[in-house]
Design a protein around this motif. Structure first.
Motif, PDB file in Angstrom:
ATOM      1  N   ARG A  64       0.754  -1.335  -0.061  1.00  0.00           N
ATOM      2  CA  ARG A  64      -0.010   0.169  -0.041  1.00  0.00           C
ATOM      3  C   ARG A  64       0.717   1.386   0.261  1.00  0.00           C
ATOM      4  N   GLY A  67       2.434   1.595  -3.483  1.00  0.00           N
ATOM      5  CA  GLY A  67       1.304   1.970  -4.456  1.00  0.00           C
ATOM      6  C   GLY A  67       1.314   0.797  -5.547  1.00  0.00           C
ATOM      7  N   VAL A  68       1.736  -0.609  -5.118  1.00  0.00           N
ATOM      8  CA  VAL A  68       1.570  -1.513  -6.046  1.00  0.00           C
ATOM      9  C   VAL A  68       0.830  -2.634  -5.182  1.00  0.00           C
ATOM     10  N   PRO A 178       6.633   9.778  -0.346  1.00  0.00           N
ATOM     11  CA  PRO A 178       5.665   8.951  -1.001  1.00  0.00           C
ATOM     12  C   PRO A 178       6.594   8.179  -2.203  1.00  0.00           C
ATOM     13  N   GLU A 180       6.713   5.555  -5.539  1.00  0.00           N
ATOM     14  CA  GLU A 180       5.902   5.366  -6.666  1.00  0.00           C
ATOM     15  C   GLU A 180       6.742   4.211  -7.424  1.00  0.00           C
ATOM     16  N   ASP A 182       5.420   1.672  -8.916  1.00  0.00           N
ATOM     17  CA  ASP A 182       4.946   1.110 -10.222  1.00  0.00           C
ATOM     18  C   ASP A 182       5.806   1.995 -11.333  1.00  0.00           C
ATOM     19  N   GLU A 264       1.024   3.975   8.482  1.00  0.00           N
ATOM     20  CA  GLU A 264      -0.014   4.116   7.736  1.00  0.00           C
ATOM     21  C   GLU A 264      -1.126   4.989   8.546  1.00  0.00           C
TER      22      GLU A 264
END
Length: 350
Positions: A64, A67-68, A178, A180, A182, A264
C-alpha cells in the motif's frame, strides 16, 4: 480523535535527542510489544502461525505504501540480496549506470559479477548519462551520505528512451517520502531505517512479468503452497513475487508489521511535511551560524561539510547524529520536534 502529535507521543520516549534515523529508526512502543509477544511465543512453545501471518500483513502494508499490488512484493533480509538477483539476470558485458558514492549494498552486487560494465557518474548527471547500450540504471532515492534526492522522473524517462530498466533503493526514503514503485522496474528498501522496524527485513518490488529474474535464493517459502514445498525441489514456484522471498526472520516481521501500521495511521504525507519542516528549520539555523549544508532541497537528511568531527562531542551532549566523511549528517523523522533542532543548533553554536 487522535492527532499526529498524540500518536507519536504515545509511541516514542527517546532518552536523547535522536537525529540519526538515516542509520537506524527508533522502535515504536507497539513494535517493542510485538517483539516481546513473539519471543514469548517461542519461549512458551506456542504455535507460530500468527508470526507467518505478520509477514503477509507486512507485505500488504508495504505494498500500500509503495502503491503496487501485494503480489508484486517480495520479503527478504537485505537490499544486497535483491541487487544480486538483478545482477545475475544481466548478460555479460551489460552496462549498469550508477551514481558516484551511492550506498554499497546497492552498487556492489553489480561490481562483484566481474563481467558487467559498471559506470558511475555524479548524481546530477545520471539521466543525461544514460546511453544506447545501458541495460540498467540503479540509484538510491535519497543518498545515504548527504540526503540528495535523485530526479527519478527524469531518470525514468531517459531510461525508457534507451530501453534500460530502473532499479531504485528506497531505503533512505520509504516511510517519509511517498513512493511510486509502479514507475520503476525494481525497487527495494530495508525496514530498519525510516520504516522504524527491527533489523533483518527488506522488501522488493518486482514487475508483473518478474523482469527476467531467476529466484536463485528460492527455498520452501518461495513455493506456490509453501507448506507443501518443504522437501525436495519446489514443484511450483509462487505465481507472485513471493517466489523471491527468503525464509523470514519471524520476530523482525512481527515488529515491522506494527511499525508499518503506525506509518499508515499517520499517513506518509503528514510524516513528509513534518520531517521537511524540521530539516528546513535546521537549514535556516545553519545559515544563521554561517554554515552551508550540502544542497538537498526537499530532503529530510541534512549534511553539513566540515562539522563531522563534532559528532563525538554532540553524542556526549546527548545528541545523536552521524559523521559521514567529515560531514555532520542529521536526519529528521516523525519523533523529532523543533526543540530537537534548536538544541542541535545551540550546541553547534558553542
Amino acid at each position: 480523535m487522535e492527532t499526529f502529535e498524540n500518536l507519536v507521543r504515545a509511541e516514542f520516549t527517546p532518552k536523547h535527542t535522536y537525529l540519526n534515523t538515516a542509520s537506524n529508526g527508533l522502535l515504536p512502543a507497539r513494535t517493542v510489544s510485538a517483539l516481546h509477544q513473539a519471543a514469548r511465543m517461542r519461549a512458551e512453545g506456542t504455535p507460530l502461525g500468527p508470526l507467518y501471518e505478520d509477514v503477509e500483513a507486512a507485505r500488504v502494508s508495504f505494498a500500500r505504501l509503495a502503491g503496487v499490488p501485494a503480489e508484486r512484493v517480495a520479503t527478504g533480509a537485505s537490499v544486497a540480496e535483491y541487487g544480486g538477483l538483478i545482477a545475475a539476470s544481466l548478460p555479460a558485458g551489460a552496462e549498469v549506470l550508477t551514481a558516484e558514492g551511492d550506498f554499497a549494498s546497492l552498487v556492489n552486487p553489480f561490481h562483484v559479477r566481474g563481467d558487467l560494465k559498471v559506470r558511475a557518474v555524479p548524481l546530477e548527471r545520471l539521466a543525461e548519462s544514460v546511453r544506447p547500450g545501458t541495460a540498467l540504471v540503479a540509484v538510491s532515492t535519497a543518498q545515504s551520505a548527504d540526503g540528495r534526492l535523485a530526479d527519478l522522473p527524469t531518470v525514468r524517462e531517459a531510461a525508457r528512451a534507451h530501453g534500460a530498466r530502473t532499479y531504485v533503493d528506497a531505503s533512505q526514503s520509504a516511510g517519509w517520502l511517498p513512493m511510486e514503485a509502479d514507475a520503476d522496474d525494481f525497487l527495494a528498501a530495508v525496514g530498519f531505517k525510516w520504516l522504524m522496524g527491527p533489523h533483518g527485513a527488506a522488501f522488493f518490488v518486482a514487475p508483473q512479468d518478474f523482469g527476467g529474474l531467476t529466484p536463485l535464493l528460492a527455498g520452501w517459502v518461495a513455493g506456490e503452497v509453501p507448506w507443501d514445498s518443504c522437501y525436495g525441489p519446489v514443484e511450483q514456484l509462487a505465481q507472485s513475487a513471493r517466489r523471491f522471498d527468503i525464509s523470514p526472520a519471524l520476530f523482525t516481521y512481527a515488529g515491522l508489521r506494527a511499525s508499518l501500521a503506525l506509518i499508515e495511521e499517520l499517513g506518509v504525507d503528514a510524516v513528509h511535511a513534518h520531517d521537511l519542516a524540521l530539516a528546513d528549520r535546521f537549514r535556516a539555523g545553519l545559515d544563521g551560524l554561517g554554515h552551508a549544508p550540502v544542497s538537498a532541497p526537499g530532503s529530510a537528511i541534512v549534511s553539513v561539510p566540515g562539522l563531522g568531527h563534532r559528532q563525538g562531542e554532540l553524542s556526549r551532549a546527548g545528541i545523536e547524529v552521524s559523521d559521514r566523511s567529515g560531514n555532520l549528517r542529521a536526519a529528521f523523522h516523525l519523533y523529532n520536534t523543533p526543540a530537537d533542532v534548536d538544541r542541535l543548533l545551540d550546541v553547534l553554536s558553542g
